[in-house]
Scaffold this motif. Structure first.
Motif, PDB file in Angstrom:
ATOM      1  N   THR A 190       3.516  -2.067   1.597  1.00  0.00           N
ATOM      2  CA  THR A 190       4.157  -1.579   0.381  1.00  0.00           C
ATOM      3  C   THR A 190       3.144  -0.742  -0.389  1.00  0.00           C
ATOM      4  O   THR A 190       2.028  -1.204  -0.660  1.00  0.00           O
ATOM      5  N   PHE A 191       3.539   0.493  -0.717  1.00  0.00           N
ATOM      6  CA  PHE A 191       2.652   1.438  -1.391  1.00  0.00           C
ATOM      7  C   PHE A 191       3.113   1.680  -2.829  1.00  0.00           C
ATOM      8  O   PHE A 191       4.306   1.809  -3.097  1.00  0.00           O
ATOM      9  N   GLU A 192       2.142   1.767  -3.723  1.00  0.00           N
ATOM     10  CA  GLU A 192       2.375   2.228  -5.089  1.00  0.00           C
ATOM     11  C   GLU A 192       1.274   3.210  -5.446  1.00  0.00           C
ATOM     12  O   GLU A 192       0.088   2.893  -5.293  1.00  0.00           O
ATOM     13  N   GLU A 193       1.686   4.403  -5.885  1.00  0.00           N
ATOM     14  CA  GLU A 193       0.728   5.470  -6.211  1.00  0.00           C
ATOM     15  C   GLU A 193      -0.286   5.664  -5.096  1.00  0.00           C
ATOM     16  O   GLU A 193      -1.487   5.843  -5.320  1.00  0.00           O
ATOM     17  N   TYR A 204      -5.383   3.609   1.538  1.00  0.00           N
ATOM     18  CA  TYR A 204      -4.640   4.851   1.315  1.00  0.00           C
ATOM     19  C   TYR A 204      -4.418   5.554   2.650  1.00  0.00           C
ATOM     20  O   TYR A 204      -5.148   5.323   3.622  1.00  0.00           O
ATOM     21  N   THR A 212      -2.517   9.917  -3.578  1.00  0.00           N
ATOM     22  CA  THR A 212      -1.872   9.044  -4.568  1.00  0.00           C
ATOM     23  C   THR A 212      -0.362   9.271  -4.641  1.00  0.00           C
ATOM     24  O   THR A 212       0.284   8.798  -5.576  1.00  0.00           O
ATOM     25  N   SER A 263       4.808   6.198  -1.938  1.00  0.00           N
ATOM     26  CA  SER A 263       5.462   5.065  -2.604  1.00  0.00           C
ATOM     27  C   SER A 263       6.579   4.515  -1.730  1.00  0.00           C
ATOM     28  O   SER A 263       7.255   5.258  -1.022  1.00  0.00           O
TER      29      SER A 263
END
Length: 412
Positions: A283-286, A313, A258, A261
């Protein structure tokens, strides 16, 4: 015996002695395209000379593989034979070693609906979950190697006359595997020592995070507590060292599930289950892919990301200098096992528990709690270039350069 035959024999000996490091009394399973008959026969010979108890060859053929999608019922896409996975699991549990001549054809499924490919892939991945756990925890010795096929050589060397493509491919494979050295085994042992020195320093550094910058890329990747950098050869559960991929130029570890970002852009095409995906971004978030684009193969990428909850992930982060033997050939091979060793890369999906302290002893839930990711997939994609910059973030917040202009700036 001409030079090519000598080099082919050296290659066969190399993958037995360094790749799977076959021990006396072991069984060996060889998965091989039918076009690689001469090399496969030499591998079997070298295996028995090394003391193999039994060698089984599982032949593969693109026409046979394609026939399923052209002629089989749609319902059969969701089927994978339990008897085959049972055989693989029993083979591992009995201490066997696997050598796979991995040569996917990027055009194999041209014209086939992406949903059918995705269903077949999911069925296979689900059925082989226990076996793949053995792979990722280093339970046994396994090695992926390469050999030319007409379909593959015609894509990689499309700029050459047809009769020159296979020889050109063999030349590249011999070069990147150090076969032309007078003593390839000794050359590989020296190379493995260099990779060991590299990942040993990274383990001493114990970075909290890595920061990537390049055109289309601005990414921060946290590394979990207890992460372990590896590279070169690994040790299986029986204490036998093996090289999982030949060639190999990478050092790699586990990202915090997680803790990713930002945005990252691919720098090479990706072959996903026989379908080409190119010029894509995530594009990654958490830690999760929340947006993506692809100029080629968007539907195939979308279905990959929807394979299961863990597919969005990351499971691996790997460092490879731009100035390296494969990259310096200045050729895209459309084969992840080669291209990933010419470029820094990341992987969607399952992590390798061996990259986490005591990771092989953890359940999936325990692995997740410590920052690892579990998934049916593990798909590497390339992000390295001559402009890539990577910084390491230490526990006290200090930032230090690791890569500049695509190459190491750390001193080993």
């Amino acid at each position: 015996m001409d030079n090519f035959e000598r080099n082919l024999e050296k290659y066969a000996e190399l993958v037995i002695r360094i790749g799977v490091n076959l021990n006396k009394g072991q069984d060996l399973l060889v998965e091989a395209p039918i076009e690689t008959l001469d090399l496969t026969r030499l591998i079997v010979q070298k295996a028995y000379e090394a003391g193999a108890n039994f060698v089984h060859v599982h032949w593969q053929d693109d026409v046979v593989t394609r026939n399923k999608f052209d002629y089989a019922s749609e319902a059969s896409m969701d089927y994978y034979p339990e008897w085959y996975t049972t055989m693989l699991e029993r083979f591992v549990e009995n201490g066997g070693a696997l050598l796979n001549i991995k040569v996917p054809n990027p055009n194999l499924y041209e014209g086939i609906d992406a949903s059918l490919i995705s269903r077949a892939s999911k069925a296979a991945s689900t059925a082989r979950a226990k076996y793949q756990h053995y792979v990722r925890t280093g339970e046994f010795s396994w090695c992926l190697i390469k050999a030319p096929t007409e379909a593959w050589a015609s894509i990689v060397y499309a700029d050459l006359p047809e009769e020159q493509r296979i020889p050109a491919m063999w030349d590249a494979i011999f070069k990147i595997n150090r076969v032309y050295d007078e003593n390839p085994v000794a050359a590989w042992q020296s190379h493995l020592d260099t990779l060991k020195a590299t990942h040993s320093l990274l383990n001493e550094k114990s970075y909290k995070a890595l920061r990537y910058r390049a055109t289309g890329t601005d990414l921060r990747v946290e590394l979990p507590e207890g992460h372990i950098w590896l590279g070169g050869d690994n040790e299986n559960a029986r204490g036998i060292r093996y090289v999982a991929n030949m060639p190999t130029e990478e050092v790699f570890t586990i990202p915090n599930r997680t803790g990713v970002s930002g945005t990252v852009a691919s720098t090479m095409p990706l072959n996903i289950n026989g379908a080409l995906v190119d010029r894509f971004t995530f594009t990654f978030e958490e830690g999760k892919v929340v947006d993506f684009q692809a100029e080629v193969g968007y539907d195939h990428l979308a279905r990959l990301l929807d394979m299961d909850e863990g597919a969005r992930y990351l499971g691996e982060v790997a460092l490879v200098p731009f100035d390296s033997p494969i990259s310096n050939l200045n050729r895209i091979f459309y084969n992840t096992g080669i291209d990933e060793n010419a470029s820094c890369h990341l992987a969607l999906g399952s992590c390798y528990p061996i990259n986490l302290k005591d990771g092989t002893k953890l359940s999936n839930a325990e692995l997740k709690a410590r920052g690892g990711n579990s998934s049916l997939i593990h798909v590497d994609f390339m992000i390295g270039s001559a402009e890539l910059e990577i910084d390491g973030e230490l526990a006290d917040g200090t930032i230090e350069p690791i890569f500049r202009a695509g190459n190491w700036v750390l001193t080993f």
